[in-house]
Design a protein around this motif. Structure first.
Motif, PDB file in Angstrom:
ATOM      1  N   GLY A 138     -15.413  -1.055   0.796  1.00 40.72           N
ATOM      2  CA  GLY A 138     -16.654  -2.216   1.009  1.00 40.72           C
ATOM      3  C   GLY A 138     -16.649  -3.102   2.178  1.00 40.72           C
ATOM      4  O   GLY A 138     -16.694  -4.512   2.347  1.00 40.72           O
ATOM      5  N   LEU A 192       0.836  -0.754   0.046  1.00 36.17           N
ATOM      6  CA  LEU A 192       0.168  -0.088   0.341  1.00 36.17           C
ATOM      7  C   LEU A 192       1.438   1.338   0.199  1.00 36.17           C
ATOM      8  O   LEU A 192       1.542   2.110   1.209  1.00 36.17           O
ATOM      9  CB  LEU A 192      -1.008   0.274   1.139  1.00 36.17           C
ATOM     10  CG  LEU A 192      -1.797  -1.343   1.666  1.00 36.17           C
ATOM     11  CD1 LEU A 192      -2.691  -0.983   2.800  1.00 36.17           C
ATOM     12  CD2 LEU A 192      -2.577  -1.410   0.602  1.00 36.17           C
ATOM     13  N   ARG A 204       2.673   4.945  -0.317  1.00 34.24           N
ATOM     14  CA  ARG A 204       2.023   6.301   0.184  1.00 34.24           C
ATOM     15  C   ARG A 204       3.298   7.256  -0.165  1.00 34.24           C
ATOM     16  O   ARG A 204       4.653   6.426   0.020  1.00 34.24           O
ATOM     17  CB  ARG A 204       1.367   6.235   1.433  1.00 34.24           C
ATOM     18  CG  ARG A 204       0.400   5.936   2.001  1.00 34.24           C
ATOM     19  CD  ARG A 204      -0.157   6.120   1.569  1.00 34.24           C
ATOM     20  NE  ARG A 204      -2.050   5.381   2.091  1.00 34.24           N
ATOM     21  CZ  ARG A 204      -2.816   4.322   1.045  1.00 34.24           C
ATOM     22  NH1 ARG A 204      -2.134   3.513  -0.067  1.00 34.24           N
ATOM     23  NH2 ARG A 204      -3.800   3.377   1.676  1.00 34.24           N
ATOM     24  N   PHE A 223      -8.118  -4.777   5.914  1.00 36.47           N
ATOM     25  CA  PHE A 223      -8.927  -4.576   5.249  1.00 36.47           C
ATOM     26  C   PHE A 223      -7.898  -2.405   4.962  1.00 36.47           C
ATOM     27  O   PHE A 223      -8.424  -1.315   4.385  1.00 36.47           O
ATOM     28  CB  PHE A 223      -9.719  -3.826   5.204  1.00 36.47           C
ATOM     29  CG  PHE A 223     -10.977  -4.679   5.300  1.00 36.47           C
ATOM     30  CD1 PHE A 223     -11.509  -5.057   3.632  1.00 36.47           C
ATOM     31  CD2 PHE A 223     -10.789  -6.108   6.692  1.00 36.47           C
ATOM     32  CE1 PHE A 223     -12.464  -6.447   3.990  1.00 36.47           C
ATOM     33  CE2 PHE A 223     -11.878  -7.177   5.685  1.00 36.47           C
ATOM     34  CZ  PHE A 223     -12.545  -7.086   4.713  1.00 36.47           C
TER      35      PHE A 223
HETATM   36  C1  HEM Z   1     -12.605  -9.745   1.622  1.00 29.15           C
HETATM   37  C2  HEM Z   1     -12.507  -8.545   0.489  1.00 29.15           C
HETATM   38  C3  HEM Z   1     -12.182  -7.072   0.643  1.00 29.15           C
HETATM   39  C4  HEM Z   1     -10.293  -7.111   0.754  1.00 29.15           C
HETATM   40  C5  HEM Z   1      -9.507  -7.803   1.552  1.00 29.15           C
HETATM   41  C6  HEM Z   1     -10.694  -5.536   0.334  1.00 29.15           C
HETATM   42  C7  HEM Z   1      -9.077  -4.830   1.137  1.00 29.15           C
HETATM   43  C8  HEM Z   1      -9.295  -3.622   0.752  1.00 29.15           C
HETATM   44  C9  HEM Z   1      -7.038  -3.015   1.222  1.00 29.15           C
HETATM   45  C10 HEM Z   1      -6.542  -3.299   1.656  1.00 29.15           C
HETATM   46  C11 HEM Z   1      -8.217  -1.763   0.536  1.00 29.15           C
HETATM   47  C12 HEM Z   1      -7.348  -0.087   0.650  1.00 29.15           C
HETATM   48  C13 HEM Z   1      -5.854   0.021  -0.352  1.00 29.15           C
HETATM   49  C14 HEM Z   1      -5.212   0.904   0.080  1.00 29.15           C
HETATM   50  O1  HEM Z   1      -5.170   1.438   0.683  1.00 29.15           O
HETATM   51  O2  HEM Z   1      -4.521   0.962  -1.548  1.00 29.15           O
HETATM   52  C15 HEM Z   1      -9.162  -1.771  -0.330  1.00 29.15           C
HETATM   53  C16 HEM Z   1     -10.013  -0.238  -0.840  1.00 29.15           C
HETATM   54  C17 HEM Z   1     -10.858  -0.162  -1.329  1.00 29.15           C
HETATM   55  N1  HEM Z   1     -11.976  -0.967  -1.385  1.00 29.15           N
HETATM   56 FE1  HEM Z   1     -11.462  -2.858  -0.437  1.00 29.15          FE
HETATM   57  N2  HEM Z   1     -11.172  -4.429  -0.151  1.00 29.15           N
HETATM   58  C18 HEM Z   1     -11.925  -6.030   0.259  1.00 29.15           C
HETATM   59  C19 HEM Z   1     -13.598  -6.022  -0.215  1.00 29.15           C
HETATM   60  C20 HEM Z   1     -14.193  -4.883  -0.802  1.00 29.15           C
HETATM   61  C21 HEM Z   1     -15.419  -4.610  -1.578  1.00 29.15           C
HETATM   62  C22 HEM Z   1     -16.585  -5.693  -1.468  1.00 29.15           C
HETATM   63  C23 HEM Z   1     -15.633  -3.513  -2.132  1.00 29.15           C
HETATM   64  C24 HEM Z   1     -16.965  -2.955  -2.584  1.00 29.15           C
HETATM   65  C25 HEM Z   1     -17.619  -3.412  -2.961  1.00 29.15           C
HETATM   66  C26 HEM Z   1     -13.948  -2.835  -1.339  1.00 29.15           C
HETATM   67  C27 HEM Z   1     -14.440  -1.570  -2.340  1.00 29.15           C
HETATM   68  C28 HEM Z   1     -12.749  -0.865  -2.116  1.00 29.15           C
HETATM   69  C29 HEM Z   1     -12.814   0.631  -1.968  1.00 29.15           C
HETATM   70  C30 HEM Z   1     -13.095   1.734  -2.987  1.00 29.15           C
HETATM   71  C31 HEM Z   1     -11.305   0.934  -1.539  1.00 29.15           C
HETATM   72  C32 HEM Z   1     -10.840   2.317  -1.956  1.00 29.15           C
HETATM   73  C33 HEM Z   1     -10.756   3.365  -0.404  1.00 29.15           C
HETATM   74  C34 HEM Z   1     -10.238   4.578  -0.606  1.00 29.15           C
HETATM   75  O3  HEM Z   1      -9.276   4.463  -1.000  1.00 29.15           O
HETATM   76  O4  HEM Z   1     -11.127   5.405   0.154  1.00 29.15           O
HETATM   77  N3  HEM Z   1     -13.590  -3.479  -1.334  1.00 29.15           N
HETATM   78  N4  HEM Z   1      -9.781  -2.745   0.208  1.00 29.15           N
END
Ligand code: HEM
Length: 490
Positions: free
Chosen positions: A438, A361, A363, A429
């Motif tokens: 999400g 990740l 930054r 997450f």
């Molecule tokens: C087990 C399932 C999931 C895991 C392990 C996961 C993990 C992550 C992680 C680690 C990030 C941070 C990424 C970063 O900082 O670069 C992230 C961001 C994000 N995830 Fe998930 N995710 C999952 C499911 C979902 C679902 C179901 C959705 C949408 C329906 C989603 C939408 C997003 C979005 C939009 C971001 C960006 C948030 C931002 O920058 O404010 N994710 N996710």
């Protein structure tokens, strides 16, 4: 005469470029304060070690091995460091003074307009997050989408069960990917892809696979992307210019969004709130719909697959989880599953060891620079954290490679008690202002998936093909089983 001037201009330009490159090389190698950060000798001169590990799908393992050799602060390349302690993690992912996402996200995502996930600066990102936050909140998701998610999860497990019974073996990763993509499509487009019904990989999923591969290769070797986009070869175009193939699907999100009365997709409600200020146009919605499908599909399917793999690898744990699931009432809800200690502990432990986004990740260190564990890190440096390593620090999670439910059970004391430090670095997450949007949808799908699998497939075992090699974590931004499948026998 003019051509003489042009040639001499060109030579001068070339000379200046060369001098610039030499100065940068010398600065990075000899003068850059990052030289005090430990790491392999070549990291101060070149990105090659990191790029090779990324392109071979082994980046998390490469960075983890460097942390084991050099400690929590490691120089990865002339301009990048990796951070693996609680103090540094807090600095990098601060909620109050967030460090911007690195430009790598924009280079990787390559959408027509910046989306949530790729927006670098906290200002514009904060505005967009505010627009979307309510529709992804826990109670909103439960009120509006729980019935649909429960139905699709149960349908997926039934389909998996039928195939395993009929064929003798079935691939959970395949059925969970169909399930997650149908849920995502329903949410974003208002219409499922119906892959669970057909049992055939949809065109959209095929394109998604190319998006991920093309994006990772293109972000590491942008020149390949530039050439690939222009080559008149369809297979190459598909990898480096894949959005053209799915743009029309995503435009459905815009159309469906207009069917306000039934609020048939998630954007309808979002737009009802933000329309007056006109902060989101049709292209924004189309790009966000694509971005959210990509963010929510494989992540959920892969993590649930590893849940099943981890549980079936330990028959004792499997038995106790099956017993717990069998006590749920027939018409159980997400809130009922949330109360079950063992299943929830197993989900937490799966996310610790196998979260699908456990890699980098990145930054940007703010312009004024930062002091991290006594090192001065100049502004503009990229600082990365990876939960793969944070979650495997033996001082924070004793016996880190072992799948131990006790860590997450209420009332645990002693060796496996989750400390404040463990809590602060536990980040499947992400963390801070960029935590997964999400998260509640993901937890709900995983809880239903766990309960449905344990109730409908008691005594299931891993097929001989589900070896340690097949399930080894391969990392192209997302982390997935290297064998791209996980076969199970009933
Ligand atoms: C087990 C399932 C999931 C895991 C392990 C996961 C993990 C992550 C992680 C680690 C990030 C941070 C990424 C970063 O900082 O670069 C992230 C961001 C994000 N995830 Fe998930 N995710 C999952 C499911 C979902 C679902 C179901 C959705 C949408 C329906 C989603 C939408 C997003 C979005 C939009 C971001 C960006 C948030 C931002 O920058 O404010 N994710 N996710």
């Amino acid at each position: 005469m003019s051509s003489t001037i042009n040639i001499s201009d060109a030579i001068a330009l070339l000379g200046l470029s060369l001098i610039f490159l030499i100065c940068r090389f010398v600065y990075n190698g000899i003068v850059n304060p990052l030289n005090k950060v430990p790491g392999p000798w070549y990291a101060r001169w070149t990105t090659l070690g990191l790029k090779l590990s990324t392109l071979s799908g082994r980046r998390i393992h490469y960075v983890h091995a460097l942390h084991q050799q050099y400690g929590p602060y490691v120089r990865l390349s002339p301009t990048e460091i990796a951070v693996n302690d609680a103090e540094g993690f807090k600095q990098v992912h601060s909620c109050t003074k967030p460090w911007d996402k690195s430009r790598w996200y924009e280079v990787m995502v390559q959408q027509k307009k910046p989306v949530f996930f790729s927006m670098a600066e906290s200002g514009p990102h904060g505005i967009r997050r505010k627009m979307f936050a309510r529709s992804f909140g826990k109670s909103y998701i439960r009120n509006h989408w729980e019935a649909k998610v429960a139905h699709m999860v149960n349908f997926a497990i039934d389909r998996f069960h039928d195939e395993a019974e009929g064929e003798g073996v079935a691939d959970v990763l395949k059925w969970l990917t169909f399930m997650a993509s149908d849920i995502s499509a329903h949410l974003m487009f208002g219409e499922s892809f119906h892959t669970l019904e057909t049992g055939v990989k949809s065109h959209f999923i095929e394109v998604l696979e190319k998006v991920l591969m093309g994006n990772v290769i293109g972000s590491e070797l942008p020149i390949l992307r530039i050439i690939g986009k222009r080559l008149p070869i369809k297979a190459v175009q598909d990898v480096f210019n894949p959005y053209r193939l799915i743009w029309q699907y995503a435009q459905e999100a815009v159309k469906t969004m207009r069917v306000r009365v039934e609020k048939r997709n998630i954007f309808a409600e979002i737009m009802a709130r933000v329309e007056k200020s006109e902060q989101l146009d049709d292209d924004d919605v189309t790009c966000e719909a694509l971005g959210l499908i990509i963010a929510g599909t494989d992540t959920t399917a892969i993590t649930m697959t590893y849940f099943i793999y981890a549980v079936l690898s330990q028959p004792q744990i499997q038995k106790s989880l099956e017993a717990e699931a069998s006590n749920l009432p027939e018409d159980y809800s997400d809130a009922d599953i949330e109360k079950l200690p063992l299943i929830n502990a197993a989900i937490q432990e799966t996310l610790r060891l196998y979260g699908a986004t456990n890699g980098m990740l990145p930054r940007m260190v703010p312009a004024e620079g930062a002091y991290m564990s006594g090192y001065y890190i100049p502004g503009g440096t990229t600082a990365i954290t990876q939960s793969y390593s944070l979650h495997r620090d033996a001082n924070v999670f004793p016996d880190p490679e072992k799948f131990i439910l006790e860590r997450w059970l209420p009332g645990t004391t002693g060796r496996y008690r989750i400390t404040n430090t463990a809590r602060s670095v536990y980040s499947p997450f992400g963390a801070g202002s960029r935590t997964c949007l999400g998260i509640h949808m993901a937890y709900m799908a995983m809880r239903y998936g766990a309960a449905a699998f344990l109730r409908k497939c008691p005594g299931a075992t891993l097929a001989p093909s589900a070896t340690a090699e097949c399930m080894e974590q391969q990392n192209y931004f997302l982390t997935m089983p290297a064998g791209h499948k996980c076969e199970v026998v009933l």
